[in-house]
Design a protein around this motif. Structure first.
Motif, short mmCIF file in Angstrom:
data_model
loop_
_atom_site.label_atom_id
_atom_site.label_comp_id
_atom_site.label_asym_id
_atom_site.label_seq_id
_atom_site.Cartn_x
_atom_site.Cartn_y
_atom_site.Cartn_z
N LEU A 258 34.36 39.97 28.33
CA LEU A 258 33.38 39.49 29.34
C LEU A 258 34.08 38.90 30.57
N VAL A 259 33.86 39.60 32.23
CA VAL A 259 34.19 39.27 33.04
C VAL A 259 33.19 38.73 33.88
N THR A 260 33.09 37.34 34.12
CA THR A 260 31.94 36.89 34.96
C THR A 260 32.22 36.63 36.41
N LEU A 261 31.32 37.46 37.24
CA LEU A 261 31.46 37.30 38.53
C LEU A 261 30.57 36.15 39.07
N ASN A 262 30.98 35.06 39.55
CA ASN A 262 30.50 33.79 39.87
C ASN A 262 29.68 34.20 41.18
N ASN A 263 28.24 33.71 41.17
CA ASN A 263 27.23 33.96 41.99
C ASN A 263 27.15 35.29 42.42
N ALA A 264 27.33 36.10 41.68
CA ALA A 264 26.96 37.70 41.94
C ALA A 264 25.72 37.85 41.50
N GLY A 265 25.01 39.03 42.20
CA GLY A 265 23.83 39.02 41.53
C GLY A 265 23.77 40.73 41.16
N HIS A 266 22.57 41.34 40.95
CA HIS A 266 22.56 42.77 40.34
C HIS A 266 23.31 43.92 41.23
N GLY A 267 23.45 43.81 42.44
CA GLY A 267 23.95 44.53 43.30
C GLY A 267 25.43 44.67 43.32
N LEU A 268 26.03 44.13 42.16
CA LEU A 268 27.49 43.89 42.04
C LEU A 268 28.16 45.50 42.37
N VAL A 269 27.78 46.57 42.10
CA VAL A 269 28.56 47.52 42.15
C VAL A 269 28.84 47.88 43.73
N TRP A 270 28.17 47.23 44.72
CA TRP A 270 28.38 47.37 46.12
C TRP A 270 29.15 45.97 46.44
N SER A 271 28.43 44.85 46.21
CA SER A 271 28.87 43.57 46.81
C SER A 271 30.20 43.14 46.11
N ASN A 272 30.56 43.73 45.07
CA ASN A 272 31.72 43.48 44.34
C ASN A 272 32.65 44.54 43.92
N PHE A 273 32.81 45.42 45.05
CA PHE A 273 33.41 46.54 44.84
C PHE A 273 34.88 46.34 44.50
N ASN A 274 35.63 45.42 45.41
CA ASN A 274 37.01 45.20 44.96
C ASN A 274 37.34 44.78 43.66
N GLU A 275 36.50 43.69 43.00
CA GLU A 275 36.60 43.38 42.02
C GLU A 275 36.58 44.33 40.68
N ILE A 276 35.53 45.19 40.90
CA ILE A 276 35.55 46.01 40.06
C ILE A 276 36.34 47.20 39.85
N LYS A 277 36.97 47.61 41.27
CA LYS A 277 38.08 48.46 41.38
C LYS A 277 39.11 47.80 40.85
N LYS A 278 39.59 46.74 40.83
CA LYS A 278 40.71 46.08 40.35
C LYS A 278 40.71 46.22 38.75
N GLN A 279 39.37 46.04 38.18
CA GLN A 279 39.33 46.20 36.58
C GLN A 279 39.37 47.47 36.19
#
Length: 285
Positions: A258-279
């Motif tokens: 489980l990778v928890t993104l602190n303070n991230a909402g449901h739009g993580l595929v856009w708002s947290n692109f860099n973190e997801i790409k890294k994974q």
């Protein structure tokens, strides 16, 4: 009194006009993009994205690929979108130069959400799994990573083939924490259903049946032979973080991360692109 009535009338007209503008914008934003529009979007960048029409059980759907032929020396990433959604939810991933060097990338419009048979969603996880497996039947599962976002999560997880990895992004997999927004009443009420775009009707139908459909699968998630990584924002109120906590409790520690993104909402595929790409890159290396 006459002045008050006049002001009230003006306010009423402005509200009506504002409502009409919102409806027009609502429809424009919700209407699936044509293949021509998508081609134009991708032509503005450096990545090549091919658009194909596929068929499953007499249903047509659209597929986006980054290579004419799958390079069998590379892993294939297969993206499954949520509700409401489309293959274009993964545009940033499809055009990413680094990901394209290391993998074949495939995304597709689930039935009911694209330009074909718009609104005719089947509201069945089993149907979606069968379509997904038909789409990737020629791929080696051990060299394939499924990436399921939101309602695409249970679809990826329900496939019992032994994949290189299943990556879940804010997956909606647990019926007990499934929220039922008040806005669903617009679909339930016949008086307001006509206002909704077809893809929103499709999403509402899927949403209303999702909780009951999950009961057929959620007690068997741990039967999945693949290793799982779930990336979830702890501020997600659309698909609560509790979904991934539930999975963490279901799987052995060596099989689930489980990778928890602190303070991230449901739009993580856009708002947290860099973190997801890294994974994603970590899974490809």
């Amino acid at each position: 009194m006459a002045k008050i009535k006049k002001i009230a009338k003006i306010i009423g007209v402005l509200l009506l006009l504002g409502f009409m503008v919102l409806i027009v914008l609502f429809y424009r934003m919700s209407t699936p993009k044509s293949s021509k529009e998508i081609s134009k979007t991708f032509s503005e960048g450096e990545a090549t994205v091919l658009i194909e029409k596929a068929t499953f059980n007499n249903f047509n759907y659209r597929v986006l690929k980054t290579k004419i032929e799958v390079d069998t020396t590379l892993t294939t990433l297969v993206f499954v979108h949520g509700s409401i959604g489309s293959a274009m939810d993964f545009k940033s991933y499809l055009i990413d130069e680094e990901l394209n060097k290391k993998a074949n990338l495939i995304a597709y419009d689930r039935v009911g959400y694209g330009i074909y048979q718009t609104g005719n969603v089947q509201a069945s996880i089993q149907f979606e799994v069968e379509l997904l497996e038909n789409l990737i039947k020629d791929l080696n599962p051990k060299n394939t990573i499924l990436v399921g976002y939101s309602y695409g999560g249970p679809i990826a997880l329900a496939s019992k083939k032994d994949y290189k990895k299943i990556m879940l992004l804010a997956p909606a997999v647990y019926s007990k924490v499934e929220p039922m927004p008040w806005g669903l009443n617009f679909y339930k009420w016949k008086a307001t259903r006509w206002v909704m775009p077809e893809v929103w009707k499709a999403a509402s139908k899927e949403k209303l049946g999702h909780k009951a459909d999950l009961l057929k699968f959620e007690n068997n998630w741990a039967d999945t032979p693949s290793n799982i990584i779930s990336i979830h924002g702890n501020k997600d109120w659309i698909v609560p973080f509790g979904n991934s906590i539930y999975l963490e409790q279901k799987f052995p520690k060596q099989q689930f991360e489980l990778v928890t993104l602190n303070n991230a909402g449901h739009g993580l595929v856009w708002s947290n692109f860099n973190e997801i790409k890294k994974q994603l890159l970590q899974q490809l290396n």
